[in-house]
Design a protein around this motif. Structure first.
Motif, PDB file in Angstrom:
ATOM      1  N   LEU A 106      37.444 -74.708 -35.791  1.00  0.00           N
ATOM      2  CA  LEU A 106      36.336 -74.122 -36.543  1.00  0.00           C
ATOM      3  C   LEU A 106      35.549 -73.146 -35.671  1.00  0.00           C
ATOM      4  CD1 LEU A 106      34.894 -77.355 -38.210  1.00  0.00           C
ATOM      5  CD2 LEU A 106      36.401 -75.647 -39.265  1.00  0.00           C
ATOM      6  N   ALA A 107      35.048 -72.111 -36.285  1.00  0.00           N
ATOM      7  CA  ALA A 107      34.138 -71.216 -35.569  1.00  0.00           C
ATOM      8  C   ALA A 107      32.906 -72.021 -35.169  1.00  0.00           C
ATOM      9  CB  ALA A 107      33.742 -70.047 -36.469  1.00  0.00           C
ATOM     10  N   GLU A 108      32.358 -71.723 -34.021  1.00  0.00           N
ATOM     11  CA  GLU A 108      31.191 -72.463 -33.526  1.00  0.00           C
ATOM     12  C   GLU A 108      30.071 -72.500 -34.560  1.00  0.00           C
ATOM     13  OE1 GLU A 108      28.057 -72.260 -29.805  1.00  0.00           O
ATOM     14  OE2 GLU A 108      30.022 -71.319 -29.581  1.00  0.00           O
ATOM     15  N   SER A 109      29.867 -71.407 -35.266  1.00  0.00           N
ATOM     16  CA  SER A 109      28.784 -71.324 -36.245  1.00  0.00           C
ATOM     17  C   SER A 109      29.027 -72.184 -37.494  1.00  0.00           C
ATOM     18  CB  SER A 109      28.583 -69.873 -36.681  1.00  0.00           C
ATOM     19  OG  SER A 109      29.749 -69.389 -37.330  1.00  0.00           O
ATOM     20  N   THR A 110      30.229 -72.659 -37.681  1.00  0.00           N
ATOM     21  CA  THR A 110      30.534 -73.447 -38.887  1.00  0.00           C
ATOM     22  C   THR A 110      30.628 -74.949 -38.627  1.00  0.00           C
ATOM     23  OG1 THR A 110      32.946 -73.243 -38.678  1.00  0.00           O
ATOM     24  CG2 THR A 110      31.788 -71.510 -39.892  1.00  0.00           C
ATOM     25  N   ARG A 111      30.582 -75.363 -37.381  1.00  0.00           N
ATOM     26  CA  ARG A 111      30.763 -76.782 -37.069  1.00  0.00           C
ATOM     27  C   ARG A 111      29.673 -77.658 -37.694  1.00  0.00           C
ATOM     28  NH1 ARG A 111      32.087 -75.374 -30.818  1.00  0.00           N
ATOM     29  NH2 ARG A 111      34.271 -74.749 -31.150  1.00  0.00           N
ATOM     30  N   LEU A 112      28.428 -77.284 -37.511  1.00  0.00           N
ATOM     31  CA  LEU A 112      27.331 -78.060 -38.080  1.00  0.00           C
ATOM     32  C   LEU A 112      27.387 -78.064 -39.605  1.00  0.00           C
ATOM     33  CD1 LEU A 112      24.823 -79.806 -37.787  1.00  0.00           C
ATOM     34  CD2 LEU A 112      23.486 -77.701 -37.468  1.00  0.00           C
ATOM     35  N   PRO A 113      27.586 -76.921 -40.272  1.00  0.00           N
ATOM     36  CA  PRO A 113      27.715 -76.955 -41.733  1.00  0.00           C
ATOM     37  C   PRO A 113      28.861 -77.857 -42.220  1.00  0.00           C
ATOM     38  CG  PRO A 113      27.303 -74.710 -41.029  1.00  0.00           C
ATOM     39  CD  PRO A 113      27.520 -75.525 -39.779  1.00  0.00           C
ATOM     40  N   VAL A 114      29.972 -77.870 -41.499  1.00  0.00           N
ATOM     41  CA  VAL A 114      31.086 -78.746 -41.899  1.00  0.00           C
ATOM     42  C   VAL A 114      30.674 -80.210 -41.771  1.00  0.00           C
ATOM     43  CG1 VAL A 114      33.407 -79.525 -41.242  1.00  0.00           C
ATOM     44  CG2 VAL A 114      32.924 -77.075 -41.498  1.00  0.00           C
ATOM     45  N   LEU A 115      30.006 -80.570 -40.685  1.00  0.00           N
ATOM     46  CA  LEU A 115      29.547 -81.954 -40.528  1.00  0.00           C
ATOM     47  C   LEU A 115      28.530 -82.320 -41.611  1.00  0.00           C
ATOM     48  CD1 LEU A 115      29.322 -82.113 -36.632  1.00  0.00           C
ATOM     49  CD2 LEU A 115      30.905 -83.421 -38.094  1.00  0.00           C
ATOM     50  N   LYS A 116      27.661 -81.385 -41.979  1.00  0.00           N
ATOM     51  CA  LYS A 116      26.719 -81.639 -43.076  1.00  0.00           C
ATOM     52  C   LYS A 116      27.469 -81.844 -44.392  1.00  0.00           C
ATOM     53  CE  LYS A 116      22.653 -79.323 -41.177  1.00  0.00           C
ATOM     54  NZ  LYS A 116      21.686 -78.216 -41.342  1.00  0.00           N
ATOM     55  N   ASN A 117      28.533 -81.087 -44.596  1.00  0.00           N
ATOM     56  CA  ASN A 117      29.361 -81.286 -45.792  1.00  0.00           C
ATOM     57  C   ASN A 117      30.008 -82.665 -45.793  1.00  0.00           C
ATOM     58  OD1 ASN A 117      28.748 -78.763 -46.794  1.00  0.00           O
ATOM     59  ND2 ASN A 117      30.674 -77.823 -46.126  1.00  0.00           N
ATOM     60  N   PHE A 118      30.471 -83.107 -44.633  1.00  0.00           N
ATOM     61  CA  PHE A 118      31.041 -84.457 -44.547  1.00  0.00           C
ATOM     62  C   PHE A 118      30.003 -85.491 -44.981  1.00  0.00           C
ATOM     63  CE2 PHE A 118      34.390 -83.588 -40.971  1.00  0.00           C
ATOM     64  CZ  PHE A 118      35.100 -82.783 -41.834  1.00  0.00           C
ATOM     65  N   ARG A 119      28.779 -85.337 -44.487  1.00  0.00           N
ATOM     66  CA  ARG A 119      27.724 -86.280 -44.866  1.00  0.00           C
ATOM     67  C   ARG A 119      27.491 -86.253 -46.371  1.00  0.00           C
ATOM     68  NH1 ARG A 119      22.769 -87.492 -46.217  1.00  0.00           N
ATOM     69  NH2 ARG A 119      21.603 -89.077 -45.085  1.00  0.00           N
ATOM     70  N   ALA A 120      27.485 -85.069 -46.955  1.00  0.00           N
ATOM     71  CA  ALA A 120      27.197 -84.926 -48.386  1.00  0.00           C
ATOM     72  C   ALA A 120      28.239 -85.583 -49.282  1.00  0.00           C
ATOM     73  CB  ALA A 120      27.067 -83.446 -48.747  1.00  0.00           C
ATOM     74  N   VAL A 121      29.498 -85.613 -48.835  1.00  0.00           N
ATOM     75  CA  VAL A 121      30.562 -86.159 -49.700  1.00  0.00           C
ATOM     76  C   VAL A 121      30.941 -87.591 -49.346  1.00  0.00           C
ATOM     77  CG1 VAL A 121      31.456 -83.847 -50.175  1.00  0.00           C
ATOM     78  CG2 VAL A 121      32.508 -85.212 -48.361  1.00  0.00           C
ATOM     79  N   LEU A 122      30.298 -88.158 -48.349  1.00  0.00           N
ATOM     80  CA  LEU A 122      30.585 -89.518 -47.903  1.00  0.00           C
ATOM     81  C   LEU A 122      29.717 -90.520 -48.650  1.00  0.00           C
ATOM     82  CD1 LEU A 122      32.384 -90.779 -45.646  1.00  0.00           C
ATOM     83  CD2 LEU A 122      30.398 -90.638 -44.144  1.00  0.00           C
ATOM     84  N   LYS A 123      30.323 -91.617 -49.085  1.00  0.00           N
ATOM     85  CA  LYS A 123      29.540 -92.701 -49.693  1.00  0.00           C
ATOM     86  C   LYS A 123      28.509 -93.210 -48.692  1.00  0.00           C
ATOM     87  CE  LYS A 123      32.527 -94.872 -53.084  1.00  0.00           C
ATOM     88  NZ  LYS A 123      33.282 -96.088 -53.428  1.00  0.00           N
ATOM     89  N   ALA A 124      27.473 -93.841 -49.200  1.00  0.00           N
ATOM     90  CA  ALA A 124      26.412 -94.365 -48.326  1.00  0.00           C
ATOM     91  C   ALA A 124      26.967 -95.308 -47.261  1.00  0.00           C
ATOM     92  CB  ALA A 124      25.346 -95.065 -49.159  1.00  0.00           C
ATOM     93  N   ASP A 125      27.985 -96.089 -47.617  1.00  0.00           N
ATOM     94  CA  ASP A 125      28.581 -97.019 -46.653  1.00  0.00           C
ATOM     95  C   ASP A 125      29.938 -96.527 -46.144  1.00  0.00           C
ATOM     96  OD1 ASP A 125      30.043 -97.415 -48.970  1.00  0.00           O
ATOM     97  OD2 ASP A 125      29.963 -99.603 -48.878  1.00  0.00           O
ATOM     98  N   GLY A 126      30.246 -95.253 -46.368  1.00  0.00           N
ATOM     99  CA  GLY A 126      31.520 -94.691 -45.931  1.00  0.00           C
ATOM    100  C   GLY A 126      31.510 -94.329 -44.463  1.00  0.00           C
ATOM    101  N   ARG A 127      32.691 -93.997 -43.967  1.00  0.00           N
ATOM    102  CA  ARG A 127      32.824 -93.600 -42.568  1.00  0.00           C
ATOM    103  C   ARG A 127      33.702 -92.360 -42.450  1.00  0.00           C
ATOM    104  NH1 ARG A 127      34.308 -99.332 -40.058  1.00  0.00           N
ATOM    105  NH2 ARG A 127      34.957 -99.667 -42.188  1.00  0.00           N
TER     106      ARG A 127
END
Length: 179
Positions: A106-127
């Motif tokens: 990933l481009a350096e500028s997109t790493r944080l947005p991708v991690l935020k996307n992971f959080r958004a699509v993860l269940k509350a108790d997901g990993r």
């Protein structure tokens, strides 16, 4: 690799052991579907996302029962038809696997947005389980800072997919993340 006797499904077996049968799993940066196919055939509902349409075509050919989407991980919410301001909550994924050094591509500028996307699509108790090698342009300490900035927590860290302990001199990281 498989012909040489190397284990090519260790990442998938780890995810399979972490979730109940019929879990919803996101294969983030799925490539040709090696892990997603294994997990789908192990009894899970897999959605694989990759930016390369040729790799998604191969994944679809290998495992038509899974859902395969051509998309950049920065556009994950749109690809999954999630409103940008919303989070999937209980309808989200039980697990996300991001293997194969995807984070380092990933481009350096997109790493944080991708991690935020992971959080958004993860269940509350997901990993989310993210693995990548050191010396590939994404320092582990910076990754840990990005994880925190994305609103995720580090549950466990390992230096291999077979769960060897992570140490400051490890050259590979497998991070288990929670919301």
């Amino acid at each position: 690799m498989q012909e040489a006797g190397q284990d090519i499904y260790g990442e998938a077996r780890l995810i399979d052991a972490m979730v109940p049968r019929n879990a919803k799993i996101l294969d983030a940066g799925s490539g040709p579907g090696r892990l997603g196919t294994y997990l789908q055939r192990a009894g899970h509902q897999v959605t694989g996302v990759d930016i390369d349409p040729k790799l998604i075509a191969e994944a679809t050919r290998m495992c038509p029962e899974a859902t395969w989407i051509t998309s950049d991980l920065t556009d994950l919410l749109q690809a999954l038809d999630v409103p940008e301001v919303a989070e999937l909550g209980e309808s989200g994924f039980d697990a996300i696997v991001c293997a194969g050094n995807v984070m380092t591509f990933l481009a350096e500028s997109t790493r944080l947005p991708v991690l935020k996307n992971f959080r958004a699509v993860l269940k509350a108790d997901g990993r989310a389980v993210v693995g990548f090698g050191g010396g590939r342009g994404y320092d582990f300490e910076q990754f840990f800072a990005d994880v925190s900035a994305a609103g995720l927590q580090i549950e466990q860290t390992f230096s291999t997919w077979d769960l060897r302990p992570f140490a400051t001199d490890s050259n590979f990281l497998v991070a288990v993340l929670t919301r």
